[in-house]
Design a protein around this motif. Structure first.
Motif, PDB file in Angstrom:
ATOM      1  N   ASP A 340       0.865  -1.168   0.000  1.00  0.00           N
ATOM      2  CA  ASP A 340       0.000   0.000   0.000  1.00  0.00           C
ATOM      3  C   ASP A 340       0.911   1.230   0.000  1.00  0.00           C
ATOM      4  OD1 ASP A 340      -2.073   1.721   0.268  1.00  0.00           O
ATOM      5  OD2 ASP A 340      -2.360   1.387   2.418  1.00  0.00           O
ATOM      6  N   MET A 341       1.284   1.672  -1.197  1.00  0.00           N
ATOM      7  CA  MET A 341       2.246   2.775  -1.313  1.00  0.00           C
ATOM      8  C   MET A 341       1.737   3.815  -2.292  1.00  0.00           C
ATOM      9  SD  MET A 341       5.160   2.260   0.402  1.00  0.00           S
ATOM     10  CE  MET A 341       6.388   3.214  -0.463  1.00  0.00           C
ATOM     11  N   PRO A 342       0.663   4.527  -1.920  1.00  0.00           N
ATOM     12  CA  PRO A 342       0.148   5.523  -2.862  1.00  0.00           C
ATOM     13  C   PRO A 342       1.248   6.528  -3.205  1.00  0.00           C
ATOM     14  CG  PRO A 342      -0.993   5.633  -0.724  1.00  0.00           C
ATOM     15  CD  PRO A 342      -0.020   4.522  -0.632  1.00  0.00           C
ATOM     16  N   GLY A 343       1.317   6.882  -4.463  1.00  0.00           N
ATOM     17  CA  GLY A 343       2.322   7.887  -4.848  1.00  0.00           C
ATOM     18  C   GLY A 343       3.672   7.286  -5.199  1.00  0.00           C
ATOM     19  N   THR A 344       3.855   5.981  -4.976  1.00  0.00           N
ATOM     20  CA  THR A 344       5.135   5.384  -5.362  1.00  0.00           C
ATOM     21  C   THR A 344       4.920   4.543  -6.618  1.00  0.00           C
ATOM     22  OG1 THR A 344       5.843   5.295  -3.076  1.00  0.00           O
ATOM     23  CG2 THR A 344       7.015   3.861  -4.593  1.00  0.00           C
ATOM     24  N   ASP A 345       5.806   4.727  -7.567  1.00  0.00           N
ATOM     25  CA  ASP A 345       5.703   3.974  -8.816  1.00  0.00           C
ATOM     26  C   ASP A 345       6.370   2.616  -8.598  1.00  0.00           C
ATOM     27  OD1 ASP A 345       5.863   2.925 -11.345  1.00  0.00           O
ATOM     28  OD2 ASP A 345       6.548   4.789 -12.295  1.00  0.00           O
ATOM     29  N   LEU A 346       5.590   1.638  -8.173  1.00  0.00           N
ATOM     30  CA  LEU A 346       6.175   0.342  -7.805  1.00  0.00           C
ATOM     31  C   LEU A 346       6.778  -0.401  -8.990  1.00  0.00           C
ATOM     32  CD1 LEU A 346       3.636  -0.644  -5.027  1.00  0.00           C
ATOM     33  CD2 LEU A 346       6.048  -0.093  -4.711  1.00  0.00           C
ATOM     34  N   PRO A 347       6.143  -0.357 -10.189  1.00  0.00           N
ATOM     35  CA  PRO A 347       6.830  -0.988 -11.328  1.00  0.00           C
ATOM     36  C   PRO A 347       8.195  -0.351 -11.618  1.00  0.00           C
ATOM     37  CG  PRO A 347       4.504  -0.704 -11.807  1.00  0.00           C
ATOM     38  CD  PRO A 347       4.760   0.019 -10.515  1.00  0.00           C
ATOM     39  N   ALA A 348       8.295   0.961 -11.423  1.00  0.00           N
ATOM     40  CA  ALA A 348       9.602   1.613 -11.640  1.00  0.00           C
ATOM     41  C   ALA A 348      10.593   1.157 -10.565  1.00  0.00           C
ATOM     42  CB  ALA A 348       9.446   3.131 -11.616  1.00  0.00           C
ATOM     43  N   TYR A 349      10.096   1.026  -9.340  1.00  0.00           N
ATOM     44  CA  TYR A 349      10.960   0.532  -8.244  1.00  0.00           C
ATOM     45  C   TYR A 349      11.458  -0.884  -8.579  1.00  0.00           C
ATOM     46  CZ  TYR A 349      12.305  -0.793  -3.443  1.00  0.00           C
ATOM     47  OH  TYR A 349      12.994  -1.218  -2.321  1.00  0.00           O
ATOM     48  N   ARG A 350      10.537  -1.709  -9.075  1.00  0.00           N
ATOM     49  CA  ARG A 350      10.914  -3.072  -9.486  1.00  0.00           C
ATOM     50  C   ARG A 350      12.002  -3.046 -10.558  1.00  0.00           C
ATOM     51  NH1 ARG A 350       6.513  -4.888 -13.193  1.00  0.00           N
ATOM     52  NH2 ARG A 350       7.622  -3.340 -14.421  1.00  0.00           N
ATOM     53  N   ASP A 351      11.798  -2.213 -11.569  1.00  0.00           N
ATOM     54  CA  ASP A 351      12.761  -2.195 -12.680  1.00  0.00           C
ATOM     55  C   ASP A 351      14.137  -1.731 -12.206  1.00  0.00           C
ATOM     56  OD1 ASP A 351      10.760  -3.152 -14.253  1.00  0.00           O
ATOM     57  OD2 ASP A 351      10.289  -1.223 -15.191  1.00  0.00           O
ATOM     58  N   GLU A 352      14.113  -0.786 -11.285  1.00  0.00           N
ATOM     59  CA  GLU A 352      15.391  -0.307 -10.740  1.00  0.00           C
ATOM     60  C   GLU A 352      16.086  -1.440  -9.958  1.00  0.00           C
ATOM     61  OE1 GLU A 352      15.120   2.849  -7.834  1.00  0.00           O
ATOM     62  OE2 GLU A 352      17.027   3.697  -8.521  1.00  0.00           O
ATOM     63  N   LEU A 353      15.287  -2.217  -9.226  1.00  0.00           N
ATOM     64  CA  LEU A 353      15.876  -3.346  -8.480  1.00  0.00           C
ATOM     65  C   LEU A 353      16.515  -4.346  -9.439  1.00  0.00           C
ATOM     66  CD1 LEU A 353      13.195  -4.166  -5.739  1.00  0.00           C
ATOM     67  CD2 LEU A 353      15.407  -3.061  -5.448  1.00  0.00           C
ATOM     68  N   LEU A 354      15.787  -4.658 -10.520  1.00  0.00           N
ATOM     69  CA  LEU A 354      16.339  -5.630 -11.479  1.00  0.00           C
ATOM     70  C   LEU A 354      17.659  -5.107 -12.043  1.00  0.00           C
ATOM     71  CD1 LEU A 354      13.014  -6.662 -13.258  1.00  0.00           C
ATOM     72  CD2 LEU A 354      14.365  -8.086 -11.703  1.00  0.00           C
ATOM     73  N   GLN A 355      17.700  -3.813 -12.283  1.00  0.00           N
ATOM     74  CA  GLN A 355      18.921  -3.197 -12.795  1.00  0.00           C
ATOM     75  C   GLN A 355      20.049  -3.297 -11.759  1.00  0.00           C
ATOM     76  OE1 GLN A 355      18.733  -2.588 -15.894  1.00  0.00           O
ATOM     77  NE2 GLN A 355      20.927  -2.110 -15.854  1.00  0.00           N
ATOM     78  N   ARG A 356      19.710  -3.041 -10.510  1.00  0.00           N
ATOM     79  CA  ARG A 356      20.739  -3.122  -9.450  1.00  0.00           C
ATOM     80  C   ARG A 356      21.256  -4.554  -9.325  1.00  0.00           C
ATOM     81  NH1 ARG A 356      17.875  -0.840  -4.317  1.00  0.00           N
ATOM     82  NH2 ARG A 356      19.884  -1.326  -3.348  1.00  0.00           N
ATOM     83  N   PHE A 357      20.366  -5.524  -9.409  1.00  0.00           N
ATOM     84  CA  PHE A 357      20.807  -6.927  -9.291  1.00  0.00           C
ATOM     85  C   PHE A 357      21.742  -7.303 -10.449  1.00  0.00           C
ATOM     86  CE2 PHE A 357      16.505  -8.183  -7.109  1.00  0.00           C
ATOM     87  CZ  PHE A 357      16.924  -7.572  -5.937  1.00  0.00           C
ATOM     88  N   ARG A 358      21.545  -6.606 -11.580  1.00  0.00           N
ATOM     89  CA  ARG A 358      22.377  -6.928 -12.752  1.00  0.00           C
ATOM     90  C   ARG A 358      23.773  -6.340 -12.663  1.00  0.00           C
ATOM     91  NH1 ARG A 358      17.657  -5.626 -15.904  1.00  0.00           N
ATOM     92  NH2 ARG A 358      16.771  -7.566 -16.656  1.00  0.00           N
ATOM     93  N   ASN A 359      24.008  -5.393 -11.774  1.00  0.00           N
ATOM     94  CA  ASN A 359      25.305  -4.676 -11.698  1.00  0.00           C
ATOM     95  C   ASN A 359      26.468  -5.657 -11.834  1.00  0.00           C
ATOM     96  OD1 ASN A 359      27.592  -3.252 -10.947  1.00  0.00           O
ATOM     97  ND2 ASN A 359      26.530  -2.031  -9.391  1.00  0.00           N
ATOM     98  N   PRO A 360      27.166  -5.634 -12.980  1.00  0.00           N
ATOM     99  CA  PRO A 360      28.176  -6.657 -13.237  1.00  0.00           C
ATOM    100  C   PRO A 360      29.434  -6.458 -12.406  1.00  0.00           C
ATOM    101  CG  PRO A 360      28.204  -5.005 -14.989  1.00  0.00           C
ATOM    102  CD  PRO A 360      27.079  -4.625 -14.058  1.00  0.00           C
ATOM    103  N   ALA A 361      29.596  -5.266 -11.847  1.00  0.00           N
ATOM    104  CA  ALA A 361      30.825  -4.984 -11.097  1.00  0.00           C
ATOM    105  C   ALA A 361      30.721  -5.435  -9.644  1.00  0.00           C
ATOM    106  CB  ALA A 361      31.122  -3.491 -11.165  1.00  0.00           C
ATOM    107  N   LEU A 362      29.526  -5.793  -9.199  1.00  0.00           N
ATOM    108  CA  LEU A 362      29.361  -6.239  -7.806  1.00  0.00           C
ATOM    109  C   LEU A 362      29.434  -7.753  -7.769  1.00  0.00           C
ATOM    110  CD1 LEU A 362      26.461  -4.319  -6.062  1.00  0.00           C
ATOM    111  CD2 LEU A 362      28.909  -3.881  -5.935  1.00  0.00           C
ATOM    112  N   LYS A 363      30.362  -8.264  -7.010  1.00  0.00           N
ATOM    113  CA  LYS A 363      30.461  -9.723  -6.917  1.00  0.00           C
ATOM    114  C   LYS A 363      29.708 -10.155  -5.659  1.00  0.00           C
ATOM    115  CE  LYS A 363      32.908 -10.338 -10.609  1.00  0.00           C
ATOM    116  NZ  LYS A 363      31.857  -9.972 -11.579  1.00  0.00           N
ATOM    117  N   HIS A 364      28.406 -10.163  -5.763  1.00  0.00           N
ATOM    118  CA  HIS A 364      27.573 -10.452  -4.588  1.00  0.00           C
ATOM    119  C   HIS A 364      27.212 -11.931  -4.595  1.00  0.00           C
ATOM    120  CE1 HIS A 364      24.032  -8.890  -1.929  1.00  0.00           C
ATOM    121  NE2 HIS A 364      24.989  -9.435  -1.234  1.00  0.00           N
TER     122      HIS A 364
END
Ligand code: CS2
Length: 490
Positions: A340-364
């Motif tokens: 329940d996050m009125p005003g937050t673009d959750l699909p955009a938040y999701r896409d940003e997360l997917l991008q962060r997980f892809r960060n090739p320089a982080l050896k997580h």
């Protein structure tokens, strides 16, 4: 090469940012318990940004379990490097906000005296989920936890974080000093309220009047913290040394992204966190739920399935289209509808997360995230599953995450190799899996009976059992990669 320290700071190349304040003028205002990599990549950086104009908010760090951070940073005058990494490169910066590190085991008296001293107005914590000595399913203090039993018997010589906080608060009360604010920066649901419940309970077990005072007087601002921080490797040390021209025994590598949402409840004052990018709010709960369910729920699912499928690092697992589809579907279909996050673009938040997980320089490492699953599952996956069950909605992908955890904790991978399962419940889980073998139903029934993880509701829920057992069957029969392929094809 010389070692990074106050003396050698001047030799750092001019392109590397160094503290913009005179460290000699900084005085402590915060004690931080749990001086691990996350704190050093997150809160300590925010403080480094604001000390120039707010010199009374330096940090005294404490290591509760191992003295290794202290040993690494003491010869460096507690200076260290934060190296921000992405595909475009590595950008190092030297952080100076930690003034000193105390080892809680060998320097307990000094640590408690510091916490009980007037200038300390905030005690913050990153002690990981298991450091709170609580029951993760209910969020209540585990009064039978060996450290809690020890600390109740020896209140002046505590080992646990709750024991340490209460002893320091008791000393302040006795001295007529106002309490410090207790700020948890761990990934617990409603971390402020949860820690308040745990600490107040511990205080009341020591002494009812002390419990009442803690309940009435101590502020426990909740926080949502976010930054991905992989464990430092020797290769990272070598890269950082090359960039700063000095040896740093324990640099931190992290991503560009950082987020900190804080409940504005600091009766003794606080640094102007909002001036350096933190978001001050009245209630952090919706932000916490969003982050724990979206980021951490995806992370744990990725970690167990990814590890079983043979991926060592998150970014490699994100190179697998089926895994990406699965995580995308998990967030879109099964998590976002529970938020329940009125005003937050959750699909955009999701896409940003997917991008962060892809960060090739982080050896997580998937193995790193897989650690302590029994403490993480409740807030990352099980709460979301409860919300889905309540709504009569499907939870296939979330259940696959849970099944993958069950498959992982048996401690044998798909090639028959041993997995080093790190978890406070690992002994009990090993006994359960030894009895169950590769029988999905027996394994499920054994693990779900850990009510401190699953609560008494999920352990008796037939729908939950059906969905998880069928995934577990598939994980045993055809393995992680094929199971994911089937789930995303549906
Ligand atoms: C990760 C987190 O190790 C883990 O369990 O999911 O540490 C995660 O990287 C952070 O919460 C990101 O803010």
């Amino acid at each position: 090469m010389s070692r990074l320290s106050a003396k050698t700071l001047a030799q750092v190349p001019a392109t590397v940012r160094v503290p913009d304040y005179d460290r000699a003028t900084i005085t402590p205002g915060i004690v931080h318990l749990g001086i691990g990599a996350f704190h050093r990549a997150h809160m300590a950086v925010y403080l480094d940004d604001l000390l120039k104009d707010n010199p009374s908010w330096g940090i005294i760090g404490a290591s509760l379990r191992r003295p290794d951070t202290k040993e690494a940073l003491e010869p460096q005058d507690s200076l260290y490097t934060v190296a921000i990494r992405d595909a475009s490169g590595t950008r190092p910066r030297i952080i100076g906000s930690i003034l000193k590190i105390l080892d809680a085991n060998t320097e307990r008296a000094e640590l408690l005296a510091t916490m009980a001293s007037a200038p300390i107005r905030i005690v913050s914590l990153t002690v990981t989920e298991k450091g709170y000595c609580h029951d993760p399913a209910t969020g209540e203090l585990d009064a039978k936890h060996p450290d809690i039993v020890h600390d109740l018997a020896n209140p002046a010589a505590p080992k646990s974080a709750p024991g340490m906080l209460v002893e320091a608060l008791a000393r302040r009360k006795a001295a007529g000093l106002p309490p410090f604010a207790v700020m948890s920066c761990d990934n617990l649901p409603s971390n402020g309220e949860t820690v308040k419940r745990i600490v107040t309970k511990f205080a009341s077990l020591r002494d009812a009047a002390l419990g009442q005072w803690v309940a009435d007087q101590v502020a426990f601002p909740g926080t949502m913290v976010d930054r991905i921080v992989p464990a430092t490797t020797d290769a990272d040390r070598a890269t950082v040394a090359g960039l700063i021209g000095s040896d740093d025994a324990w640099p931190i590598t992290t991503e560009p992204f950082t987020q900190w949402v804080i409940e504005d409840h600091f009766p003794q004052g606080r640094p102007p966190f909002e001036q350096v990018g933190a978001q001050m709010v009245k209630s952090v709960e919706p932000f916490e739920l969003m982050k724990l369910r979206m980021l951490n729920g995806s992370h744990s699912t990725l970690a167990y399935l990814g590890y079983l499928a043979g991926y060592q690092h998150v970014s490699e697992a994100m190179g697998d289209d089926n895994i990406v589809k699965l995580i995308h579907g998990l967030m879109t279909q099964e998590v976002i509808p529970t938020l329940d996050m009125p005003g937050t673009d959750l699909p955009a938040y999701r896409d940003e997360l997917l991008q962060r997980f892809r960060n090739p320089a982080l050896k997580h490492r998937t193995w790193q995230i897989a650690m302590d699953g029994s403490q993480k599952l409740p807030q990352r996956l099980l709460g979301t599953i409860r919300a889905r069950l309540k709504a009569g909605a499907s939870f296939e992908r979330l259940a696959l995450g849970v099944a993958a955890w069950m498959r992982y904790v048996i401690g044998i991978d798909e090639k028959g190799e041993t997995i080093e399962v790190k978890d406070p419940l690992s002994m009990r889980m090993m006994a359960i899996s030894a009895g169950a073998g590769h029988d999905p139903e027996a394994l499920f029934d054994g693990l779900v009976a850990l009510t401190e993880v699953f609560g008494s509701d999920l352990s008796e829920n037939a729908e939950f059992r059906d969905v998880v057992v069928s995934h577990l069957e598939s994980l045993f029969d055809i393995g992680s990669a094929e199971t994911i392929a089937e789930v995303v094809a549906d």
